[in-house]
Design a protein around this motif. Structure first.
Motif, short mmCIF file in Angstrom:
data_model
loop_
_atom_site.label_atom_id
_atom_site.label_comp_id
_atom_site.label_asym_id
_atom_site.label_seq_id
_atom_site.Cartn_x
_atom_site.Cartn_y
_atom_site.Cartn_z
N LEU A 1 0.83 -1.17 0.04
CA LEU A 1 0.14 -0.14 -0.25
C LEU A 1 0.93 1.21 -0.09
CD1 LEU A 1 -2.68 -0.85 2.74
CD2 LEU A 1 -2.99 -1.01 0.06
N ASN A 2 0.40 2.12 -0.72
CA ASN A 2 1.00 3.75 -0.66
C ASN A 2 0.90 4.21 0.49
OD1 ASN A 2 1.62 6.30 -0.98
ND2 ASN A 2 0.91 6.25 -3.25
N LYS A 3 2.17 4.67 1.07
CA LYS A 3 2.09 5.30 2.56
C LYS A 3 1.17 6.45 2.52
CE LYS A 3 6.52 7.66 2.19
NZ LYS A 3 7.47 8.07 2.81
N ASN A 4 1.16 7.15 1.53
CA ASN A 4 0.35 8.27 1.43
C ASN A 4 -1.09 8.49 1.11
OD1 ASN A 4 2.59 10.03 1.99
ND2 ASN A 4 3.11 9.81 -0.27
N VAL A 5 -1.77 7.18 1.28
CA VAL A 5 -3.00 6.57 1.01
C VAL A 5 -4.01 7.40 1.97
CG1 VAL A 5 -3.20 4.66 1.96
CG2 VAL A 5 -4.72 4.81 0.13
N ARG A 6 -5.19 7.74 1.61
CA ARG A 6 -6.21 8.02 2.42
C ARG A 6 -7.44 6.98 2.52
NH1 ARG A 6 -5.10 13.41 3.06
NH2 ARG A 6 -4.31 14.54 1.07
N ALA A 7 -7.88 7.04 3.90
CA ALA A 7 -8.88 5.83 3.93
C ALA A 7 -9.90 5.63 3.07
CB ALA A 7 -9.65 6.32 5.50
N GLU A 8 -10.48 6.79 2.39
CA GLU A 8 -11.41 6.53 1.31
C GLU A 8 -10.96 5.74 0.15
OE1 GLU A 8 -10.84 10.99 -0.66
OE2 GLU A 8 -12.47 10.60 0.75
N ASP A 9 -9.68 5.64 -0.13
CA ASP A 9 -9.15 4.93 -1.18
C ASP A 9 -8.83 3.57 -0.92
OD1 ASP A 9 -9.16 7.51 -2.79
OD2 ASP A 9 -7.40 8.04 -1.58
N LEU A 10 -9.07 3.03 0.20
CA LEU A 10 -8.91 1.79 0.48
C LEU A 10 -10.13 0.96 0.44
CD1 LEU A 10 -6.65 1.95 3.75
CD2 LEU A 10 -5.81 1.56 1.36
N SER A 11 -9.76 -0.51 0.01
CA SER A 11 -11.00 -1.37 -0.17
C SER A 11 -11.22 -2.22 0.93
CB SER A 11 -10.71 -2.45 -1.51
OG SER A 11 -9.55 -3.22 -1.27
N VAL A 12 -12.33 -2.95 0.89
CA VAL A 12 -12.44 -3.61 2.06
C VAL A 12 -11.45 -4.85 2.24
CG1 VAL A 12 -14.08 -5.59 2.87
CG2 VAL A 12 -14.94 -3.50 1.72
N ASP A 13 -10.95 -5.20 1.17
CA ASP A 13 -9.81 -6.42 1.16
C ASP A 13 -8.66 -5.54 1.73
OD1 ASP A 13 -11.03 -8.34 0.06
OD2 ASP A 13 -10.30 -7.84 -1.97
N ASN A 14 -8.24 -4.30 1.51
CA ASN A 14 -7.06 -3.50 1.97
C ASN A 14 -7.31 -3.52 3.61
OD1 ASN A 14 -7.21 -1.28 -0.68
ND2 ASN A 14 -5.74 -2.91 -0.48
N TRP A 15 -8.59 -3.13 4.18
CA TRP A 15 -8.82 -3.09 5.48
C TRP A 15 -8.78 -4.28 6.14
CZ3 TRP A 15 -8.47 1.34 8.14
CH2 TRP A 15 -8.56 2.55 7.49
N MET A 16 -9.39 -5.44 5.63
CA MET A 16 -9.12 -6.65 6.12
C MET A 16 -7.36 -7.10 6.42
SD MET A 16 -11.89 -7.77 7.05
CE MET A 16 -11.20 -9.42 7.84
N GLU A 17 -6.79 -6.84 5.35
CA GLU A 17 -5.17 -6.98 5.29
C GLU A 17 -4.73 -6.37 6.43
OE1 GLU A 17 -1.80 -8.11 2.44
OE2 GLU A 17 -3.16 -6.47 1.45
N ILE A 18 -4.95 -5.13 6.66
CA ILE A 18 -4.41 -4.18 7.68
C ILE A 18 -4.49 -4.78 9.00
CG2 ILE A 18 -4.35 -1.90 8.85
CD1 ILE A 18 -4.76 -0.77 5.75
#
Length: 162
Positions: free
Chosen positions: A139-156
Motif C-alpha cells: 500500500l502507498n504510505k500516502n493513501v487516504r482511508a477513502e481510497d482503501l478497499s474492504v480487502d485492504n482494510w481486512m489485510e491491515i
C-alpha cells in the motif's frame, strides 16, 4: 431475509443491528435515501465507513432509484432500493477480530482528509513504523482511508495482529 422501507434517520443503526448479529439475514433489500445507497456502493469511487462496514459482511447492489414523486406526501429527497446479498461473518475469525477491524476502520476514517497512517498512529502506539508496514503489504504510505478497499482494510487488520 430482511425486506423493508425503513426510517431514513436510523438507516445506519438498522444496518449495524442486522449485519453484526450472530444470526444474520442471508439477504437484505431496503429502501433508503438515494445518497446513502450511492455512498454504500461507492458510486464516486470513494469508500466510507458506511460502505466498508457493509461490504465486509456482504455484497451491496444499487437496484433502482425511486423518485420522490411516487410518495405521498412527497419527501425532499429521492430514494433507492439497495440489496445486500451473501451476508456472512466469513471475514472474521472471532468476535475479537471483528471488534479490532471496526476500531481500526473508525480510527482510519477519524480525519477524512488526513493520511490513513497518521490516523492509525494515534491508536497503534506500539506500531511506530506503519510506513514500512504499508509498503510491505503493497500500500502507498500516502493513501487516504477513502481510497482503501474492504480487502485492504481486512489485510491491515489481520496483519497487524493486535
Amino acid at each position: 431475509k430482511l425486506i423493508a422501507n425503513i426510517p431514513y434517520n436510523i438507516t445506519g443503526a438498522i444496518f449495524k443491528k442486522f449485519l453484526e448479529e450472530e444470526k444474520q439475514p442471508e439477504k437484505m433489500v431496503l429502501l433508503v435515501q438515494k445518497e446513502v445507497a450511492e455512498r454504500i456502493v461507492a458510486r464516486d469511487g470513494k469508500e466510507s465507513i458506511l460502505s466498508i462496514s457493509i461490504k465486509v459482511y456482504g455484497t451491496p447492489k444499487y437496484t433502482m432509484t425511486v423518485n420522490k414523486k411516487f410518495f405521498s406526501p412527497s419527501p425532499k429527497v429521492d430514494s433507492a432500493v439497495i440489496s445486500i446479498s451473501d451476508i456472512s461473518k466469513k471475514n472474521f475469525k472471532s468476535k475479537n477480530s471483528e471488534k479490532i477491524f471496526f476500531e481500526l476502520l473508525k480510527a482510519g476514517f477519524a480525519h477524512k482528509r488526513k493520511l490513513v497512517i497518521g490516523n492509525l498512529k494515534k491508536v497503534l502506539k506500539a506500531k511506530d513504523n506503519l510506513e514500512e508496514f504499508f509498503i510491505k503489504i503493497g500500500l502507498n504510505k500516502n493513501v487516504r482511508a477513502e481510497d482503501l478497499s474492504v480487502d485492504n482494510w481486512m489485510e491491515i487488520s489481520n496483519k497487524l495482529n493486535l
